[in-house]
Motif scaffolding. Structure first.
Motif, PDB file in Angstrom:
ATOM      1  N   ASN A  61     145.512  18.121  27.862  1.00 54.02           N
ATOM      2  CA  ASN A  61     145.617  16.428  28.742  1.00 54.02           C
ATOM      3  C   ASN A  61     147.195  16.116  28.980  1.00 54.02           C
ATOM      4  OD1 ASN A  61     143.343  15.949  28.703  1.00 54.02           O
ATOM      5  ND2 ASN A  61     143.514  14.631  26.693  1.00 54.02           N
ATOM      6  N   THR A  62     148.303  16.909  28.202  1.00 54.26           N
ATOM      7  CA  THR A  62     149.936  16.665  28.541  1.00 54.26           C
ATOM      8  C   THR A  62     149.924  17.699  30.144  1.00 54.26           C
ATOM      9  OG1 THR A  62     149.932  16.689  26.058  1.00 54.26           O
ATOM     10  CG2 THR A  62     151.923  16.636  28.019  1.00 54.26           C
ATOM     11  N   LEU A  92     147.580  16.321  33.173  1.00 55.35           N
ATOM     12  CA  LEU A  92     147.596  15.057  33.285  1.00 55.35           C
ATOM     13  C   LEU A  92     149.751  15.211  34.207  1.00 55.35           C
ATOM     14  CD1 LEU A  92     147.022  12.263  31.074  1.00 55.35           C
ATOM     15  CD2 LEU A  92     145.386  12.731  33.460  1.00 55.35           C
ATOM     16  N   SER A  93     150.702  16.285  33.622  1.00 59.80           N
ATOM     17  CA  SER A  93     151.426  16.414  34.363  1.00 59.80           C
ATOM     18  C   SER A  93     151.986  17.015  35.531  1.00 59.80           C
ATOM     19  CB  SER A  93     152.723  16.570  32.912  1.00 59.80           C
ATOM     20  OG  SER A  93     152.651  16.340  32.023  1.00 59.80           O
ATOM     21  N   LYS A 111     149.533  15.477  38.741  1.00 57.98           N
ATOM     22  CA  LYS A 111     150.642  14.382  38.958  1.00 57.98           C
ATOM     23  C   LYS A 111     152.062  14.895  39.500  1.00 57.98           C
ATOM     24  CE  LYS A 111     153.113  12.107  35.936  1.00 57.98           C
ATOM     25  NZ  LYS A 111     154.625  11.951  36.174  1.00 57.98           N
ATOM     26  N   THR A 121     141.124   8.900  34.805  1.00 57.82           N
ATOM     27  CA  THR A 121     142.052  10.129  35.577  1.00 57.82           C
ATOM     28  C   THR A 121     142.968   9.387  36.495  1.00 57.82           C
ATOM     29  OG1 THR A 121     141.059  11.030  33.501  1.00 57.82           O
ATOM     30  CG2 THR A 121     142.671  12.189  35.347  1.00 57.82           C
ATOM     31  N   PHE A 129     145.022   6.665  37.231  1.00 59.83           N
ATOM     32  CA  PHE A 129     146.393   6.797  36.587  1.00 59.83           C
ATOM     33  C   PHE A 129     146.894   7.517  37.788  1.00 59.83           C
ATOM     34  CE2 PHE A 129     149.251  10.405  34.575  1.00 59.83           C
ATOM     35  CZ  PHE A 129     149.770   9.401  34.167  1.00 59.83           C
ATOM     36  N   PHE A 130     146.574   9.035  37.955  1.00 60.00           N
ATOM     37  CA  PHE A 130     147.313   9.348  39.353  1.00 60.00           C
ATOM     38  C   PHE A 130     147.857   8.560  40.484  1.00 60.00           C
ATOM     39  CE2 PHE A 130     144.753  13.612  37.682  1.00 60.00           C
ATOM     40  CZ  PHE A 130     145.431  14.033  36.816  1.00 60.00           C
ATOM     41  N   ASN A 134     150.422   6.710  39.735  1.00 59.65           N
ATOM     42  CA  ASN A 134     151.825   7.085  39.665  1.00 59.65           C
ATOM     43  C   ASN A 134     152.223   7.916  40.883  1.00 59.65           C
ATOM     44  OD1 ASN A 134     153.107   8.581  36.677  1.00 59.65           O
ATOM     45  ND2 ASN A 134     150.536   8.269  36.356  1.00 59.65           N
ATOM     46  N   VAL A 151     151.147   6.695  30.371  1.00 60.41           N
ATOM     47  CA  VAL A 151     150.028   6.882  29.397  1.00 60.41           C
ATOM     48  C   VAL A 151     149.990   5.780  29.103  1.00 60.41           C
ATOM     49  CG1 VAL A 151     148.838   8.116  28.281  1.00 60.41           C
ATOM     50  CG2 VAL A 151     150.115   9.330  29.952  1.00 60.41           C
ATOM     51  N   GLN A 189     146.569   3.822  28.102  1.00 63.12           N
ATOM     52  CA  GLN A 189     145.072   4.582  27.802  1.00 63.12           C
ATOM     53  C   GLN A 189     144.320   3.079  26.953  1.00 63.12           C
ATOM     54  OE1 GLN A 189     147.439   5.851  24.203  1.00 63.12           O
ATOM     55  NE2 GLN A 189     145.633   7.624  25.338  1.00 63.12           N
ATOM     56  N   SER A 232     143.074  10.719  27.768  1.00 63.21           N
ATOM     57  CA  SER A 232     143.929  10.012  28.031  1.00 63.21           C
ATOM     58  C   SER A 232     145.274  10.300  27.087  1.00 63.21           C
ATOM     59  CB  SER A 232     144.502   8.667  28.632  1.00 63.21           C
ATOM     60  OG  SER A 232     144.151   7.893  26.915  1.00 63.21           O
TER      61      SER A 232
END
Length: 498
Positions: free
Chosen positions: A268-269, A272-273, A276, A358, A361-362, A365, A433, A437, A445
């Protein structure tokens, strides 16, 4: 001593003639970084086990006499002596006394082997009546010959790592690796600074005012940045409050072999990173191109200010605003609008459902960080010569072709540079996050930093040793990314990021 070039009388330790600029004596070589790397490897070997049990690991079970090394030696002074010799060797290499560092490296190895066979090592065996851990002491020779507790033992990885580090350190003293990567600038020695005639101590005394000004900052850095790093040793222990006991690399073996939640957080790290980063960079480029086309300066500045403002908001505030806007209650603007338009029948839990978290979250950001990212791209666009656009327009190029053949090629280096610099920070994902979350979204998340936080402070049984091991692994991956991005940065823009 006289200058070999012009015959001028020189001081005994002069390296450069002040009259003709010629080098005198043996020129100072490059710092032997390979020797330093070898000693750092030896230092890491001191954290690893000298002797390790061959018992089969089981998920959820922590063995009591699994590993023996410097951290559970009966005379802890030997570990401190080992580290002191390694640090002394590194300082000798920095001071260009490389051959003397061989002595300290060999002595450190001797200390390790003497400690291994001349002293006892402790393991835990239950608790005493007062609640303290009960320790049992062992000799390495007995463990290797007879075992303990029905388990056999073998030489641990620490011994091999220390020997490997010693070999690398000795090779590094005689092999100048920097020469392979260092370019010859072709500068005549007469144009070099005459400050090379000064020793380090002379330079420090000459600039003593600056060093005194720097001293409080240096002390603060040591106390708040480097002193806490000593806690990394707990990654090799089962942390019992006030009584942590050494278990070697058990946590790392458990983490890599049994912990599916760790691998989920690691995946997930990265996902997501990286996604993003791509979305933020792409959105910043598109908005920069659009803003660059605006001719009304008042309107352009107003739009820039509006899209910059979210960057200065705390993630706590951003999360609170979006939770209110996306709420499933009557106060939720988005759900209310979708229901009124007949697009949905029931409200959507955007931040409480794994299916929608998800994307939400994007979106958050991009909204928060895109405006700030446009600054660098707008600065690059403002540096493109208007003559290029005029010449292209005269040649019949329309707006789209000017964008493709002039604007985007001019932005290419900046886009690559921004992407590389931000890629080095992909493991540092926490606040954005953590504030969004919930327990229902952990499968998508949970990232490494929130995993460490939750397992350390929110779990019913906190294992500080294990979470320290996870954090140490994250730092190692981050270091690899930084070094890789630093190398890529040198290739792209001619200078590194560190």
């Amino acid at each position: 001593m006289q200058c070999k070039s012009c015959g001028t009388e020189l001081p005994k330790k002069a390296k450069i003639c002040p009259k003709c600029g010629a080098l005198n004596g043996k020129p100072a070589g490059n710092t032997r970084y390979l020797a330093i790397i070898g000693m750092v490897i030896m230092l890491l070997g001191g954290l690893l086990p000298f002797v390790q049990s061959n018992e089969e690991l089981m998920d959820g079970y922590t063995p009591k006499a699994y590993s023996f090394g410097f951290m559970n030696i009966s005379v802890i002074f030997m570990w401190y002596l080992f580290m002191l010799l390694i640090v002394a060797g590194i300082l000798l290499v920095v001071a260009k006394k490389e051959k003397l560092s061989i002595v300290t490296s060999v002595l450190a190895t001797v200390v390790a082997f003497v400690s291994m066979f001349a002293f006892q090592f402790s393991s835990t065996d239950g608790k005493t009546k007062t609640g303290a851990l009960k320790y049992v002491y062992h000799n390495v020779s007995d463990l290797l010959s007879n075992g303990y507790g029905g388990n056999t033992y073998s030489i641990g990885s620490g011994v091999y790592v220390i020997i490997l580090g010693l070999i690398v350190a000795i090779i590094g003293v005689f092999w100048d690796v920097v020469k392979l990567f260092k370019k010859d600038l072709g500068v005549d020695s007469k144009y070099l600074s005459n400050s090379l005639n000064q020793s380090i101590t002379q330079k420090m005394f000459y600039y003593r005012g600056f060093y005194i000004m720097f001293l409080p900052v240096f002390i603060m850095i040591l106390l708040f940045f480097y002193w806490p790093m000593l806690g990394c040793r707990y990654a090799f222990t089962s942390y019992v409050l006030a009584n942590p006991y050494y278990i070697g690399i058990f946590h790392f073996q458990t983490m890599l072999r049994f912990d599916t939640y760790f691998w989920q957080a690691f995946r997930n790290t990265l996902v997501l990173s990286i996604v993003k980063l791509i979305l933020n960079t792409g959105a910043a480029v598109i908005i920069s191109l659009l803003l660059n086309e605006i001719t009304n300066m008042a309107f352009k500045k107003s739009v820039q200010t509006i899209i910059y403002l979210p960057h200065f908001m705390s993630w706590v505030v951003v999360a609170a605003v979006f939770k209110m806007i996306l709420s499933v209650n009557s106060s939720g603007v988005v759900n209310g609008a979708l229901i009124n338009m007949g697009l949905i029948d029931n409200p959507i839990d955007f931040l409480g459902s794994s299916k929608y978290w998800t994307g939400t979250f994007f979106m958050m950001n991009v909204w928060k960080d895109t405006g700030w990212g446009t600054i660098l791209f707008l600065a690059t666009l403002s540096g493109i010569s208007p003559d290029l656009y005029e010449a292209a327009q005269i040649d019949g190029a329309n707006r789209f072709k000017r964008l493709i053949y002039i604007t985007l090629p001019a932005l290419a280096n900046t886009i690559i540079t921004v992407f590389i610099l931000n890629l080095a920070k992909v493991m540092n994902l926490f606040e954005s996050v953590f504030v969004t979350q919930s327990a229902g979204t952990y499968d998508v998340s949970q990232v490494l930093q929130t995993y460490v936080y939750n397992k350390t402070f929110s779990a019913s049984f906190s294992d500080y040793g294990y979470t320290t091991a996870v954090g140490l692994f994250k730092s190692f991956v981050g270091m690899i990314l930084v070094l890789g991005c630093n190398y890529a940065s040198k290739k792209v823009r001619g200078r590194g990021i560190v």
